[in-house]
Design an enzyme around this catalytic site. Structure first.
Site, PDB file in Angstrom:
ATOM      1  N   LYS A  78       0.849  -1.199   0.000  1.00  0.00           N
ATOM      2  CA  LYS A  78       0.000   0.000   0.000  1.00  0.00           C
ATOM      3  C   LYS A  78       0.879   1.241   0.000  1.00  0.00           C
ATOM      4  O   LYS A  78       1.885   1.301   0.720  1.00  0.00           O
ATOM      5  CB  LYS A  78      -0.876  -0.029   1.259  1.00  0.00           C
ATOM      6  CG  LYS A  78      -1.906   1.090   1.361  1.00  0.00           C
ATOM      7  CD  LYS A  78      -2.719   0.939   2.650  1.00  0.00           C
ATOM      8  CE  LYS A  78      -3.844   1.939   2.774  1.00  0.00           C
ATOM      9  NZ  LYS A  78      -4.615   1.780   4.034  1.00  0.00           N
ATOM     10  N   SER A 153      -9.642   1.658   3.177  1.00  0.00           N
ATOM     11  CA  SER A 153      -8.805   2.421   2.269  1.00  0.00           C
ATOM     12  C   SER A 153      -7.763   1.603   1.521  1.00  0.00           C
ATOM     13  O   SER A 153      -7.241   2.073   0.515  1.00  0.00           O
ATOM     14  CB  SER A 153      -8.105   3.529   3.051  1.00  0.00           C
ATOM     15  OG  SER A 153      -7.191   2.967   3.986  1.00  0.00           O
ATOM     16  N   SER A 177      -9.477  -0.614   7.463  1.00  0.00           N
ATOM     17  CA  SER A 177      -8.961  -0.486   6.101  1.00  0.00           C
ATOM     18  C   SER A 177      -8.261  -1.702   5.519  1.00  0.00           C
ATOM     19  O   SER A 177      -7.971  -1.717   4.327  1.00  0.00           O
ATOM     20  CB  SER A 177      -8.017   0.703   6.008  1.00  0.00           C
ATOM     21  OG  SER A 177      -8.769   1.871   5.874  1.00  0.00           O
TER      22      SER A 177
HETATM   23  N1  GLN Z   1     -13.017   3.911   6.928  1.00  0.00           N
HETATM   24  C1  GLN Z   1     -12.281   4.369   8.052  1.00  0.00           C
HETATM   25  C2  GLN Z   1     -11.917   5.824   7.861  1.00  0.00           C
HETATM   26  O1  GLN Z   1     -12.283   6.358   6.876  1.00  0.00           O
HETATM   27  C3  GLN Z   1     -11.076   3.519   8.281  1.00  0.00           C
HETATM   28  C4  GLN Z   1      -9.878   3.899   7.519  1.00  0.00           C
HETATM   29  C5  GLN Z   1      -8.673   3.108   7.853  1.00  0.00           C
HETATM   30  O2  GLN Z   1      -8.730   2.076   8.528  1.00  0.00           O
HETATM   31  N2  GLN Z   1      -7.520   3.614   7.436  1.00  0.00           N
HETATM   32  O3  GLN Z   1     -11.279   6.423   8.672  1.00  0.00           O
END
Ligand code: GLN
Length: 485
Positions: A78, A153, A177
């Site tokens: 990532k 994400s 994420s």
């Molecule tokens: N969907 C969550 C957010 O928008 C989690 C994101 C993540 O785990 N990086 O913060």
């Protein structure tokens, strides 16, 4: 069998028996990225030359009899993890041309294990989002249905593994994420215990919640990567000095006698798609047939988890993101000789709308006069959520629930509605707030042919139990053999 259909475990065996070469394996995957990724959009950067050099080195290492389970295995990372000499954008204009002078510890450990890094994967900007639509650069499509998002994400990581563009990948998980995109893309994703994996070189979003973790097409593949990246790192004071077990070896132990907690509150969760609810119930029934027992547990404070998270995460983010000021890193927009104008233009143009929203919310929550009411209060409720889990784990060895309330949604469907997206994090956020490990494993396909993930949460530093359960379910269901066309 085609090379891209191999698991990490199987490819490792063939490599060590020298029936295939690492160079051949890397070429096959680079070829697939070239042919298929234009339709998926998982990769932001492909490092073909470096990958082939690493593969050649892996072949020499294998010839010398010095190979481990990841030697010669093509993986990807990532784009929120620093890679030495390779640009690391975080999906943001503000870091579009940022080239780190060092590797994140997790990346360095993969390289030391002999893995072949194929490139950097798309994400929501600074890992803020649940659909990968917040990337400043491109949309990533779900390999099971290109009109849908892969989740986020770490959507690039999940999509790349599902589409067989790499055998495994790293992501980061602050509120879901890794697990949510794994669920939407029909692959396995692990959020390790907070402190299990070093965060050094992981670009910070919310430092008390962030963890690096692996994606694999099987639980074993995720376990092999986790073992390579886990362990104490002097460069991250929050990394734990706990011994790192042989996660893959634990998988064969079966699930007989394990108690699976079923949280009463999660069954009635708002917005839970009945198809997902049924899939989770069937998965638990399968585990019971294999010798586990389901027991009711209660997590009464998790109904506050989303609210708590959307105070704490933006608060920490607003503080972490203060470093992007046009001076130290990345983009600088000239301010006509005015320092403040330079800051404003750089940050106004460098950050996308979701990141700006989080900075505004976080700054507000931390501001004098509001700190106690928001950040202080959220921290207190966070302790109650931690205690809920401590109490629940006195009665069970793992907790089962959905990973996401619905299967993958369509691109654009929720883009204008951040609140709906935030609420969908209900099942994943509690593990981050409590710092406990969790895995998402495919458990069913919806009538529309979309993957559904089961989430298993474990006690701190007990990844082994949840991986064993996930592995047992996977063996029964055999869903990892299905592939997107
Ligand atoms: N969907 C969550 C957010 O928008 C989690 C994101 C993540 O785990 N990086 O913060």
């Amino acid at each position: 069998m085609e090379l891209h259909e191999l698991t990490i475990a199987a490819a490792g065996r063939l490599l060590r028996r020298r029936e295939i070469s690492a160079v051949e394996l890397a070429r096959a995957h680079l070829g697939r990225i070239e042919a298929l990724d234009p339709g998926i959009g998982a990769f932001l950067t492909v490092t073909a030359e470096e990958a082939l050099a690493a593969a050649a080195a892996a072949d020499r290492r294998i010839a010398a009899g010095d190979a481990g389970p990841l030697t010669g295995i093509p993986l990807a990372v990532k784009d929120v993890l620093c890679t030495r000499g390779v640009r690391t954008t975080c999906g943001s204009r503000i870091l579009e041309h940022f080239v780190p002078p060092y590797d994140a510890t997790a990346v360095r450990r993969l390289r030391q294990a002999g893995a072949v890094i194929l490139g950097k994967l798309n994400l929501d900007e600074f890992a803020m989002g649940s659909s990968t639509e917040n990337s400043a650069f491109q949309v990533t499509r779900n390999p099971w249905d290109p009109s849908r998002t892969p989740g986020g994400s770490s959507g690039g990581s999940a999509a790349a593994v599902a589409a067989r563009l790499c055998l495994g990948a790293l992501g980061s998980d602050t509120g879901g994420s890794i697990r949510q995109p794994a669920s939407h893309c029909g692959v396995v994703g692990v959020k390790p215990t907070y402190g299990r994996v070093s965060r050094y070189g992981l670009v910070a979003f919310a430092s008390s919640l962030d963890q690096v973790g692996p994606f694999g097409r099987t639980v074993e593949d995720a376990a092999l990567q986790l073992a390579a990246i886990a362990g104490r790192d002097p460069a991250d004071s929050t990394s734990a000095d706990a011994p790192v077990p042989d996660f893959a070896a634990a998988l064969g132990r079966g699930v007989r006698g394990l108690r699976i907690g079923i949280p009463a509150e999660y069954r009635a969760a708002e917005g839970l798609d009945p198809e997902v609810g049924r899939a989770v119930e069937e998965a638990v029934a399968t585990l019971e047939r294999l010798g586990a027992t389901a027991v009711p547990v209660s997590l009464p404070h998790t109904r506050y988890a989303v609210a708590v998270y959307y105070v704490i995460a933006p608060a920490e983010a607003s503080s972490n993101l203060a470093r992007y000021d046009g001076v130290k890193y990345g983009l600088r927009e000239p301010g006509g000789g005015e320092l403040l104008a330079m800051y404003k233009r750089t940050r106004g143009r460098g950050f996308g709308p979701e990141v700006r929203r989080r900075i505004v919310i976080g700054t507000y929550c931390l501001s004098a006069g509001y700190y106690d009411a928001y950040y202080g209060k959220a921290s207190q409720v966070r302790s109650l959520i931690v205690r809920d889990f401590e109490e629940a784990f006195r009665h069970c060895d793992a907790i089962a629930c959905p990973t996401a309330p619905t299967p993958a949604f369509r691109i654009g469907e929720k883009a204008g509605d951040p609140l709906t997206l935030y609420l969908a994090d209900i099942f994943t956020i509690p593990a981050n707030l409590a710092g406990i490990p969790a895995v998402s494993v495919p458990c069913a396909f919806s009538a529309a042919g979309l993957p559904i993930g089961l989430q298993l949460l474990g006690k701190a530093f007990d990844e082994e139990t949840i991986l064993r359960l996930a592995h047992a379910l996977e063996g029964e269901r055999g869903l990892f053999r299905r592939r997107p066309c």
